[in-house]
Motif scaffolding. Structure first.
Motif, PDB file in Angstrom:
ATOM      1  N   ASN A   1      53.339  49.048  39.425  1.00  0.00           N
ATOM      2  CA  ASN A   1      52.302  49.365  38.449  1.00  0.00           C
ATOM      3  C   ASN A   1      51.035  48.551  38.707  1.00  0.00           C
ATOM      4  N   ARG A   2      49.905  49.084  38.240  1.00  0.00           N
ATOM      5  CA  ARG A   2      48.590  48.525  38.552  1.00  0.00           C
ATOM      6  C   ARG A   2      48.462  47.062  38.139  1.00  0.00           C
ATOM      7  N   GLN A   3      48.852  46.730  36.924  1.00  0.00           N
ATOM      8  CA  GLN A   3      48.637  45.375  36.441  1.00  0.00           C
ATOM      9  C   GLN A   3      49.489  44.363  37.200  1.00  0.00           C
ATOM     10  N   ARG A   4      50.678  44.764  37.632  1.00  0.00           N
ATOM     11  CA  ARG A   4      51.531  43.850  38.386  1.00  0.00           C
ATOM     12  C   ARG A   4      50.947  43.591  39.766  1.00  0.00           C
TER      13      ARG A   4
ATOM     14  N   GLY B   1      45.456  35.915  38.528  1.00  0.00           N
ATOM     15  CA  GLY B   1      44.139  35.303  38.453  1.00  0.00           C
ATOM     16  C   GLY B   1      43.021  36.303  38.267  1.00  0.00           C
ATOM     17  N   ALA B   2      43.347  37.604  38.280  1.00  0.00           N
ATOM     18  CA  ALA B   2      42.329  38.645  38.130  1.00  0.00           C
ATOM     19  C   ALA B   2      42.489  39.407  36.825  1.00  0.00           C
ATOM     20  N   LEU B   3      43.151  38.771  35.848  1.00  0.00           N
ATOM     21  CA  LEU B   3      43.386  39.409  34.563  1.00  0.00           C
ATOM     22  C   LEU B   3      42.276  39.074  33.573  1.00  0.00           C
ATOM     23  N   GLN B   4      42.060  39.969  32.603  1.00  0.00           N
ATOM     24  CA  GLN B   4      41.082  39.716  31.540  1.00  0.00           C
ATOM     25  C   GLN B   4      41.669  38.837  30.448  1.00  0.00           C
TER      26      GLN B   4
ATOM     27  N   PRO C   1      39.169  60.017  42.251  1.00  0.00           N
ATOM     28  CA  PRO C   1      38.426  61.290  42.207  1.00  0.00           C
ATOM     29  C   PRO C   1      36.946  61.150  42.507  1.00  0.00           C
ATOM     30  N   PHE C   2      36.311  60.025  42.125  1.00  0.00           N
ATOM     31  CA  PHE C   2      34.870  59.842  42.323  1.00  0.00           C
ATOM     32  C   PHE C   2      34.556  58.806  43.402  1.00  0.00           C
ATOM     33  N   GLY C   3      35.499  58.497  44.244  1.00  0.00           N
ATOM     34  CA  GLY C   3      35.301  57.462  45.248  1.00  0.00           C
ATOM     35  C   GLY C   3      35.834  56.125  44.765  1.00  0.00           C
ATOM     36  N   THR C   4      35.881  55.173  45.681  1.00  0.00           N
ATOM     37  CA  THR C   4      36.482  53.879  45.375  1.00  0.00           C
ATOM     38  C   THR C   4      35.510  52.969  44.625  1.00  0.00           C
ATOM     39  N   PHE C   5      36.056  51.904  44.074  1.00  0.00           N
ATOM     40  CA  PHE C   5      35.303  50.945  43.277  1.00  0.00           C
ATOM     41  C   PHE C   5      34.567  49.950  44.174  1.00  0.00           C
ATOM     42  N   LYS C   6      33.584  49.267  43.599  1.00  0.00           N
ATOM     43  CA  LYS C   6      32.875  48.215  44.319  1.00  0.00           C
ATOM     44  C   LYS C   6      33.830  47.081  44.677  1.00  0.00           C
ATOM     45  N   ASN C   7      33.732  46.592  45.878  1.00  0.00           N
ATOM     46  CA  ASN C   7      34.423  45.374  46.288  1.00  0.00           C
ATOM     47  C   ASN C   7      35.894  45.369  45.854  1.00  0.00           C
ATOM     48  N   ASN C   8      36.596  46.492  46.140  1.00  0.00           N
ATOM     49  CA  ASN C   8      38.016  46.612  45.781  1.00  0.00           C
ATOM     50  C   ASN C   8      38.230  46.386  44.285  1.00  0.00           C
ATOM     51  N   GLY C   9      37.367  46.971  43.457  1.00  0.00           N
ATOM     52  CA  GLY C   9      37.367  46.708  42.029  1.00  0.00           C
ATOM     53  C   GLY C   9      38.596  47.156  41.279  1.00  0.00           C
ATOM     54  N   TYR C  10      39.490  47.914  41.904  1.00  0.00           N
ATOM     55  CA  TYR C  10      40.731  48.277  41.227  1.00  0.00           C
ATOM     56  C   TYR C  10      41.779  47.176  41.361  1.00  0.00           C
ATOM     57  N   TYR C  11      41.470  46.089  42.067  1.00  0.00           N
ATOM     58  CA  TYR C  11      42.364  44.946  42.178  1.00  0.00           C
ATOM     59  C   TYR C  11      42.014  43.831  41.197  1.00  0.00           C
ATOM     60  N   PHE C  12      41.024  44.027  40.337  1.00  0.00           N
ATOM     61  CA  PHE C  12      40.751  43.046  39.282  1.00  0.00           C
ATOM     62  C   PHE C  12      40.318  43.777  38.021  1.00  0.00           C
ATOM     63  N   GLU C  13      40.636  43.175  36.875  1.00  0.00           N
ATOM     64  CA  GLU C  13      40.364  43.796  35.589  1.00  0.00           C
ATOM     65  C   GLU C  13      38.939  43.498  35.133  1.00  0.00           C
ATOM     66  N   GLY C  14      38.412  44.409  34.334  1.00  0.00           N
ATOM     67  CA  GLY C  14      37.062  44.256  33.813  1.00  0.00           C
ATOM     68  C   GLY C  14      36.026  44.740  34.795  1.00  0.00           C
ATOM     69  N   ASP C  15      34.943  45.289  34.283  1.00  0.00           N
ATOM     70  CA  ASP C  15      33.863  45.772  35.161  1.00  0.00           C
ATOM     71  C   ASP C  15      32.813  44.672  35.334  1.00  0.00           C
ATOM     72  N   ILE C  16      33.210  43.577  35.962  1.00  0.00           N
ATOM     73  CA  ILE C  16      32.283  42.464  36.158  1.00  0.00           C
ATOM     74  C   ILE C  16      31.189  42.795  37.166  1.00  0.00           C
ATOM     75  N   LEU C  17      31.383  43.822  37.996  1.00  0.00           N
ATOM     76  CA  LEU C  17      30.358  44.230  38.963  1.00  0.00           C
ATOM     77  C   LEU C  17      29.479  45.358  38.425  1.00  0.00           C
ATOM     78  N   ARG C  18      29.780  45.855  37.229  1.00  0.00           N
ATOM     79  CA  ARG C  18      28.967  46.857  36.538  1.00  0.00           C
ATOM     80  C   ARG C  18      28.705  48.078  37.432  1.00  0.00           C
ATOM     81  N   GLU C  19      29.707  48.918  37.534  1.00  0.00           N
ATOM     82  CA  GLU C  19      29.608  50.142  38.339  1.00  0.00           C
ATOM     83  C   GLU C  19      28.452  51.020  37.852  1.00  0.00           C
ATOM     84  N   GLU C  20      27.586  51.431  38.786  1.00  0.00           N
ATOM     85  CA  GLU C  20      26.453  52.284  38.415  1.00  0.00           C
ATOM     86  C   GLU C  20      26.880  53.704  38.082  1.00  0.00           C
TER      87      GLU C  20
END
Length: 405
Positions: A147-150, A155-158, A223-242
């Motif tokens: 699962n995603r959270q595991r 260290g990348a949790l909110q 579906p819309f392409g990947t996240f900034k800087n592997n953003g699916y490996y850390f919680e929260g949108d700290i990079l503010r996806e445009e």
């Protein structure tokens, strides 16, 4: 189903080893569960003058204080080093041949040392063959693609810890071979396929051996392409996806003849049981907002096992299902507010031994250096409903500081 997953694993492994290295490998930023840290920096790096080997050194530490108020117990507080990790990774001879080692030293990581058990210092020890940017084969001990959270580093949790469902239903680290196919593009539909064949007995296990294996298969869709800087490996949108970015994933895990109550972790069962787990995750990020939801389910052939010499002694597989919902917003000032709601329902056969649970959590995080240096506060309230129509209401308040490189 199990033969289908086995076939996928074997095909991926064969393709990985035979694939011609047509794509250049520019760095070692692997999208693998074997690399469990949030990567804001690259740590302390050493590369030999002839570039034959590379070594990166990283550490992280979580210090926390928690105040507990639980019914039928005295109010109390705990102050502890929750996690203290040291990690080494790099390559030897050629960037195609990589390694990762992670060691843990905090009491909560190592656990209570009991006679006959191994010391749980080793968390990850894996060798990785990556012929190009798309294919990878991992051999050794590391996280399974669950699962995603595991899969995300702690260290990348909110919030200060993962959900109650992750604690009960996740699949943990295991020793085996994994095959990954990574097909990601930031601007169009992308997907990843991840598979594993492992022992099913968890990390650092040598007490028993058998001929059974655990099989894991996972697919991730963007579906819309990947996240900034592997953003699916850390919680929260700290990079503010445009633009809105979405991850949908599903995983199936079958642990044949498992001998522990939660598959790779937990107490020993009195007889083996085949455990099946199913996971679905969704993650959406946009302009500082982040929403995650997860479904987890576990079932087994033998939920309750009894001591053949004394039927009054028994143990059971923690089986059931759960849902998590988590919403957050990161302000431009790098303060973040987070809310999470979790429901957990156990199978009818084990309701007499363990309650159904609901948990409500509210947190605030101040990012000083993204996830590598942050201050966290959290309050969580739990409702425990037992089969005898009694209930308990518990809560805790926690402050935590995370730092690492």
């Amino acid at each position: 189903m199990k033969y289908f997953i086995t076939l996928i694993c074997l095909i991926l492994s064969l393709f990985c080893f035979s694939q011609v290295a047509k794509d250049s490998i520019k760095n070692n930023d692997l999208k693998l569960a074997a690399l469990p840290y949030y990567s804001f920096g690259k740590g302390l790096g050493i590369t030999s003058p002839d570039s034959i080997f590379q070594l990166n050194i990283r550490f992280r530490m979580q210090n926390r204080v928690t105040y507990f108020s639980e019914e039928e117990k005295e109010n109390r507080y705990e102050a502890q080093i929750r996690r203290l990790r040291l990690r080494f990774d790099g390559y030897v001879g050629n960037p195609k041949y990589l390694y990762v080692i992670q060691l843990s030293f905090a009491p909560g990581d190592v656990g209570v040392i009991e006679e006959g058990d191994n010391l749980n210092v080793i968390r990850d020890a894996a060798i990785i063959y990556r012929p190009n940017a798309k294919w990878s084969v991992i051999f050794g001990q590391t996280k399974l693609p669950g699962n995603r959270q595991r899969v995300n580093s702690s260290g990348a949790l909110q919030l200060t810890d993962r959900s109650i469902n992750n604690s009960r239903f996740n699949i943990d680290r295991d020793f085996g071979i994994q095959g990954y196919y990574i097909n990601e593009n930031p601007n169009k539909f992308s997907y990843n396929i991840k598979t594993a064949i492992s022992t099913g007995e968890g990390r650092n296990w040598t007490k028993t051996s058998d001929d059974a294996v655990a099989l894991t298969g996972k697919i991730e869709l963007f579906p819309f392409g990947t996240f900034k800087n592997n953003g699916y490996y850390f919680e929260g949108d700290i990079l503010r996806e445009e633009k809105p970015k979405l991850l949908l994933s599903g995983a199936y895990h079958q642990n044949n003849n498992a001998i522990r109550t939660q598959g790779q972790i937990g107490d020993e069962l009195y007889s083996s049981s085949t455990i099946r787990s199913l996971f679905f995750d969704a993650l959406l990020k946009y302009n500082g907002w982040s929403f995650m939801t997860a479904f987890m389910n576990r079932n087994a052939t033998n939920l309750i096992t009894y001591d053949p010499t004394d039927v009054s002694r028994f143990n059971y597989v923690y089986a059931g299902k759960g849902m998590d919902y988590q919403l957050s917003y990161v302000f431009p000032s790098n303060y973040e507010i987070i809310g999470r709601f979790s429901t957990q329902n156990v199978k009818d056969e084990i309701k007499a031994f363990t309650p159904n649970t609901k948990q409500y959590s509210l947190g605030m995080t101040r990012y000083l250096w993204e996830h590598s240096f942050k201050l966290q506060g959290e309050v969580s309230y739990s409702e425990l409903d037992y089969s005898n129509n009694t209930s308990l209401n518990n809560w805790y308040f926690r402050v935590q500081v995370e730092i690492g490189i």
